[in-house]
Design a protein around this motif. Structure first.
Motif, PDB file in Angstrom:
ATOM      1  N   THR A   1      15.799 -19.407 -22.057  1.00 54.02           N
ATOM      2  CA  THR A   1      15.731 -19.497 -23.523  1.00 54.02           C
ATOM      3  C   THR A   1      15.108 -20.821 -23.642  1.00 54.02           C
ATOM      4  N   VAL A   2      14.646 -21.250 -24.758  1.00 54.94           N
ATOM      5  CA  VAL A   2      14.391 -22.554 -25.337  1.00 54.94           C
ATOM      6  C   VAL A   2      14.966 -22.915 -26.338  1.00 54.94           C
ATOM      7  N   GLY A   3      15.407 -23.952 -26.438  1.00 51.16           N
ATOM      8  CA  GLY A   3      16.181 -24.753 -27.804  1.00 51.16           C
ATOM      9  C   GLY A   3      17.264 -24.421 -27.986  1.00 51.16           C
ATOM     10  N   GLU A   4      18.360 -23.841 -26.824  1.00 52.96           N
ATOM     11  CA  GLU A   4      19.464 -23.543 -27.115  1.00 52.96           C
ATOM     12  C   GLU A   4      20.377 -24.277 -26.237  1.00 52.96           C
ATOM     13  N   ILE A   5      21.665 -24.459 -26.083  1.00 54.59           N
ATOM     14  CA  ILE A   5      22.687 -25.129 -25.416  1.00 54.59           C
ATOM     15  C   ILE A   5      23.096 -24.317 -24.091  1.00 54.59           C
ATOM     16  N   SER A   6      22.922 -24.839 -23.026  1.00 51.28           N
ATOM     17  CA  SER A   6      23.367 -24.037 -21.917  1.00 51.28           C
ATOM     18  C   SER A   6      24.896 -24.543 -21.540  1.00 51.28           C
ATOM     19  N   PRO A   7      25.384 -23.854 -20.713  1.00 50.23           N
ATOM     20  CA  PRO A   7      26.717 -24.317 -19.956  1.00 50.23           C
ATOM     21  C   PRO A   7      26.523 -25.677 -19.361  1.00 50.23           C
ATOM     22  N   SER A   8      25.525 -25.977 -18.626  1.00 51.59           N
ATOM     23  CA  SER A   8      25.332 -27.176 -17.932  1.00 51.59           C
ATOM     24  C   SER A   8      25.333 -28.308 -18.803  1.00 51.59           C
ATOM     25  N   VAL A   9      24.476 -28.228 -19.973  1.00 51.96           N
ATOM     26  CA  VAL A   9      25.046 -29.328 -20.912  1.00 51.96           C
ATOM     27  C   VAL A   9      26.229 -29.452 -21.298  1.00 51.96           C
ATOM     28  N   LEU A  10      27.067 -28.532 -21.724  1.00 49.60           N
ATOM     29  CA  LEU A  10      28.577 -28.732 -22.063  1.00 49.60           C
ATOM     30  C   LEU A  10      29.435 -29.308 -20.936  1.00 49.60           C
ATOM     31  N   SER A  11      28.969 -28.834 -19.960  1.00 44.19           N
ATOM     32  CA  SER A  11      29.713 -29.265 -18.657  1.00 44.19           C
ATOM     33  C   SER A  11      29.521 -30.807 -18.490  1.00 44.19           C
ATOM     34  N   HIS A  12      28.160 -31.132 -18.565  1.00 51.36           N
ATOM     35  CA  HIS A  12      27.935 -32.678 -18.528  1.00 51.36           C
ATOM     36  C   HIS A  12      28.450 -33.657 -19.726  1.00 51.36           C
ATOM     37  N   LEU A  13      29.016 -32.943 -20.771  1.00 49.30           N
ATOM     38  CA  LEU A  13      29.457 -33.605 -21.854  1.00 49.30           C
ATOM     39  C   LEU A  13      30.911 -33.418 -21.858  1.00 49.30           C
ATOM     40  N   ASN A  14      31.273 -32.645 -20.731  1.00 53.89           N
ATOM     41  CA  ASN A  14      33.068 -32.488 -20.698  1.00 53.89           C
ATOM     42  C   ASN A  14      33.202 -31.433 -21.776  1.00 53.89           C
ATOM     43  N   ILE A  15      32.500 -30.669 -22.593  1.00 51.73           N
ATOM     44  CA  ILE A  15      33.020 -29.773 -23.495  1.00 51.73           C
ATOM     45  C   ILE A  15      33.336 -28.195 -22.921  1.00 51.73           C
ATOM     46  N   LYS A  16      34.555 -28.027 -23.309  1.00 56.26           N
ATOM     47  CA  LYS A  16      35.191 -26.858 -22.553  1.00 56.26           C
ATOM     48  C   LYS A  16      35.226 -25.831 -23.657  1.00 56.26           C
ATOM     49  N   THR A  17      34.671 -25.732 -24.824  1.00 54.27           N
ATOM     50  CA  THR A  17      35.068 -24.508 -25.914  1.00 54.27           C
ATOM     51  C   THR A  17      33.691 -24.635 -26.606  1.00 54.27           C
ATOM     52  N   SER A  18      33.314 -23.360 -27.017  1.00 55.34           N
ATOM     53  CA  SER A  18      32.068 -23.001 -27.712  1.00 55.34           C
ATOM     54  C   SER A  18      32.130 -21.768 -28.669  1.00 55.34           C
ATOM     55  N   PHE A  19      31.612 -22.002 -29.971  1.00 55.85           N
ATOM     56  CA  PHE A  19      31.808 -20.701 -30.655  1.00 55.85           C
ATOM     57  C   PHE A  19      30.787 -19.661 -30.109  1.00 55.85           C
ATOM     58  N   ILE A  20      30.982 -18.504 -30.291  1.00 57.46           N
ATOM     59  CA  ILE A  20      30.072 -17.325 -29.649  1.00 57.46           C
ATOM     60  C   ILE A  20      29.794 -16.323 -30.975  1.00 57.46           C
ATOM     61  N   GLY A  21      28.520 -16.502 -31.458  1.00 53.21           N
ATOM     62  CA  GLY A  21      28.171 -15.813 -32.420  1.00 53.21           C
ATOM     63  C   GLY A  21      28.894 -15.949 -33.965  1.00 53.21           C
ATOM     64  N   HIS A  22      28.639 -17.310 -34.309  1.00 50.77           N
ATOM     65  CA  HIS A  22      29.233 -17.716 -35.572  1.00 50.77           C
ATOM     66  C   HIS A  22      28.670 -16.737 -36.592  1.00 50.77           C
ATOM     67  N   LEU A  23      29.592 -15.983 -37.605  1.00 48.83           N
ATOM     68  CA  LEU A  23      28.931 -15.189 -38.412  1.00 48.83           C
ATOM     69  C   LEU A  23      27.736 -15.772 -39.350  1.00 48.83           C
ATOM     70  N   GLU A  24      27.755 -16.768 -39.642  1.00 49.54           N
ATOM     71  CA  GLU A  24      26.841 -17.498 -40.810  1.00 49.54           C
ATOM     72  C   GLU A  24      25.288 -17.261 -39.869  1.00 49.54           C
ATOM     73  N   ARG A  25      25.432 -17.881 -38.547  1.00 49.44           N
ATOM     74  CA  ARG A  25      24.285 -17.713 -37.583  1.00 49.44           C
ATOM     75  C   ARG A  25      23.870 -16.292 -37.372  1.00 49.44           C
ATOM     76  N   ARG A  26      24.885 -15.458 -37.067  1.00 52.87           N
ATOM     77  CA  ARG A  26      24.553 -14.117 -36.983  1.00 52.87           C
ATOM     78  C   ARG A  26      23.569 -13.208 -38.327  1.00 52.87           C
ATOM     79  N   LYS A  27      24.300 -13.937 -39.308  1.00 55.59           N
ATOM     80  CA  LYS A  27      23.394 -13.230 -40.376  1.00 55.59           C
ATOM     81  C   LYS A  27      21.855 -13.874 -40.709  1.00 55.59           C
ATOM     82  N   SER A  28      22.058 -15.417 -40.717  1.00 55.64           N
ATOM     83  CA  SER A  28      21.017 -15.811 -41.002  1.00 55.64           C
ATOM     84  C   SER A  28      19.750 -15.568 -39.651  1.00 55.64           C
ATOM     85  N   LEU A  29      20.099 -15.423 -38.643  1.00 58.07           N
ATOM     86  CA  LEU A  29      19.240 -15.185 -37.724  1.00 58.07           C
ATOM     87  C   LEU A  29      19.128 -13.868 -37.226  1.00 58.07           C
ATOM     88  N   ASN A  30      19.849 -13.031 -37.629  1.00 63.93           N
ATOM     89  CA  ASN A  30      19.849 -11.596 -37.254  1.00 63.93           C
ATOM     90  C   ASN A  30      20.403 -11.250 -35.882  1.00 63.93           C
TER      91      ASN A  30
END
Length: 229
Positions: free
Chosen positions: A60-89
């Motif tokens: 994809t283009v413009g979204e956050i990949s697991p490798s980016v999160l790994s580089h930043l030492n981020i270990k947790t992510s929202f998956i399908g936040h409701l507002e995002r699901r509604k606004s972006l269908n």
């Protein structure tokens, strides 16, 4: 008590950075996860930085990949936040794909449910997301009253959020007893709603962008610190 603080895109990023700085020098006794609009290196002392989103497994283009999160030492992510699901269908199949990507890369998912207030639809939504997923590690389930989030005020009753809590707990015990999870409550959470969520048995709360600086958030933090003692 787990506290998830989620900034949204309308909060100025400089204000977000100042908020993070103030949080990092404050007394924090709750387990705090903070999701800025732009992922930052997870090197704060008082809380963890998490991601607001994770890409699907395909290119994809413009979204956050697991490798980016790994580089930043981020270990947790929202998956399908409701507002995002509604606004972006974004349908549940897309959210399932995001969840599979998180699990494959050992990212702790915060799975959002509550697009529909009907209890049967809440558990059906959760079942669609979890079914046949390879879940070996703990997850976080976030129930949000979407109308409360959108309208900026509590539109649910204590009976409603108690029933949601009990139904999700019963559903997970009956259908996914092998999954370790924490259940948190969102939808206009504040210093009044947080103790209620705690008393009803929720493991934590999800707080959105109604608090745009540390001073405004301080009364809520005080309550959350007391709940975590």
């Amino acid at each position: 008590m787990l506290t998830v603080l989620n900034f949204k895109n309308l909060v100025d990023f400089k204000l977000q950075l100042q908020f993070l700085h103030d949080l990092n020098t404050a007394t924090i006794q709750t387990e705090l996860l903070v999701a800025p609009t732009l992922p930052l290196a997870n090197d704060f002392n008082n809380f963890q930085i998490i991601s607001q989103n994770l890409t699907i497994q395909e290119r994809t283009v413009g979204e956050i990949s697991p490798s980016v999160l790994s580089h930043l030492n981020i270990k947790t992510s929202f998956i399908g936040h409701l507002e995002r699901r509604k606004s972006l269908n974004e349908g549940l199949l897309i959210v399932r794909n995001r969840l599979a990507n998180a699990l494959q890369h050992h990212i702790l998912p915060i799975i959002s449910v509550g697009q529909y207030s009907n209890l049967d639809l809440v558990t059906e939504e959760l079942d669609i997301l979890l079914r046949n997923q390879n879940i070996q590690a703990p997850i976080i389930i976030a129930y949000e009253n979407l109308a409360s989030t959108e309208m900026g005020r509590a539109l649910y009753s204590i009976d409603e959020i108690r029933d949601v809590h009990n139904r999700i707990r019963s559903f997970m015990s009956a259908h996914y007893p092998h999954i370790k999870y924490r259940l948190i409550l969102g939808g206009h959470m504040d210093e009044v709603g947080s103790p209620i969520a705690n008393a009803l048995g929720y493991d934590g709360v999800l707080i959105g962008d109604r608090y745009q600086n540390f001073k405004a958030f301080s009364p809520v933090l005080k309550v959350l610190n007391n709940l975590s003692r």
